[in-house]
Write a protein that holds these residues in place. Structure first.
Motif, short mmCIF file in Angstrom:
data_model
loop_
_atom_site.label_atom_id
_atom_site.label_comp_id
_atom_site.label_asym_id
_atom_site.label_seq_id
_atom_site.Cartn_x
_atom_site.Cartn_y
_atom_site.Cartn_z
N PRO A 33 4.27 -13.70 15.55
CA PRO A 33 3.67 -12.72 16.46
C PRO A 33 4.56 -11.51 16.74
O PRO A 33 4.08 -10.38 16.81
N ARG A 34 5.87 -11.73 16.85
CA ARG A 34 6.78 -10.60 17.09
C ARG A 34 6.81 -9.65 15.90
O ARG A 34 6.84 -8.43 16.07
N ALA A 35 6.79 -10.19 14.68
CA ALA A 35 6.80 -9.35 13.48
C ALA A 35 5.49 -8.58 13.36
O ALA A 35 5.48 -7.40 13.00
N ILE A 36 4.38 -9.24 13.67
CA ILE A 36 3.08 -8.56 13.61
C ILE A 36 3.03 -7.42 14.63
O ILE A 36 2.58 -6.31 14.33
N ARG A 37 3.52 -7.67 15.85
CA ARG A 37 3.56 -6.61 16.88
C ARG A 37 4.44 -5.44 16.42
O ARG A 37 4.09 -4.28 16.62
N LEU A 38 5.59 -5.76 15.84
CA LEU A 38 6.50 -4.72 15.38
C LEU A 38 5.87 -3.89 14.26
O LEU A 38 6.00 -2.66 14.24
N LYS A 39 5.16 -4.55 13.36
CA LYS A 39 4.55 -3.85 12.23
C LYS A 39 3.33 -3.03 12.65
O LYS A 39 3.14 -1.91 12.18
N TYR A 40 2.49 -3.58 13.53
CA TYR A 40 1.21 -2.95 13.85
C TYR A 40 1.08 -2.44 15.29
O TYR A 40 0.07 -1.84 15.63
N GLY A 41 2.08 -2.71 16.11
CA GLY A 41 2.00 -2.26 17.49
C GLY A 41 1.25 -3.20 18.41
O GLY A 41 1.15 -2.96 19.60
N GLY A 42 0.69 -4.25 17.89
CA GLY A 42 -0.04 -5.23 18.68
C GLY A 42 -0.61 -6.29 17.77
O GLY A 42 -0.49 -6.21 16.55
N ILE A 43 -1.19 -7.29 18.39
CA ILE A 43 -1.81 -8.37 17.62
C ILE A 43 -3.31 -8.33 17.88
O ILE A 43 -3.75 -8.28 19.01
N GLY A 44 -4.05 -8.31 16.81
CA GLY A 44 -5.51 -8.32 16.93
C GLY A 44 -6.10 -9.21 15.86
O GLY A 44 -5.39 -9.74 15.00
N GLN A 45 -7.37 -9.36 15.90
CA GLN A 45 -8.08 -10.22 14.94
C GLN A 45 -7.81 -9.78 13.49
O GLN A 45 -7.71 -10.61 12.60
N ALA A 46 -7.66 -8.47 13.28
CA ALA A 46 -7.46 -7.96 11.91
C ALA A 46 -6.16 -8.47 11.28
O ALA A 46 -6.06 -8.55 10.06
N HIS A 47 -5.17 -8.81 12.10
CA HIS A 47 -3.86 -9.22 11.56
C HIS A 47 -3.49 -10.66 11.91
O HIS A 47 -2.37 -11.10 11.60
N ALA A 48 -4.40 -11.39 12.50
CA ALA A 48 -4.13 -12.79 12.87
C ALA A 48 -3.81 -13.60 11.61
O ALA A 48 -4.53 -13.56 10.63
#
Length: 90
Positions: A33-48
């Protein structure tokens, strides 16, 4: 070191250097989750569940995005960043 392939032939890896039960450095491509937030600015269904290559440092308190790596690249990185006393270049 762990390297697995799922049914879709996607490679999942984790390469870690541990010292005294402490993560010195670890590369993996887990859906962290931290890497996803760093890459995309947040976590959403599109990147789960999306695999995001990254590096953990300082017992996983620091995280940096990386390119996808293979084991031989990890070994080379270790040799460059953690040379042994028997290494003539250290």
């Amino acid at each position: 070191m762990t390297e697995l392939f799922d049914d879709d032939r996607r490679r999942k890896y984790s390469y870690y250097l541990l010292r005294d039960n402490y993560v010195e450095a670890g590369f993996d491509n887990s859906p962290d989750p931290r890497a996803i937030r760093l890459k995309y600015g947040g976590i959403g269904q599109a990147h789960a569940g999306e695999q995001v290559p990254h590096l953990h440092r300082v017992d996983k308190t620091e995280l940096t995005l990386t390119d996808e790596i293979v084991f031989s690249t990890f070994v080379q990185w270790l040799q460059e960043n953690y040379p042994t006393s028997s290494d003539p270049t250290s």
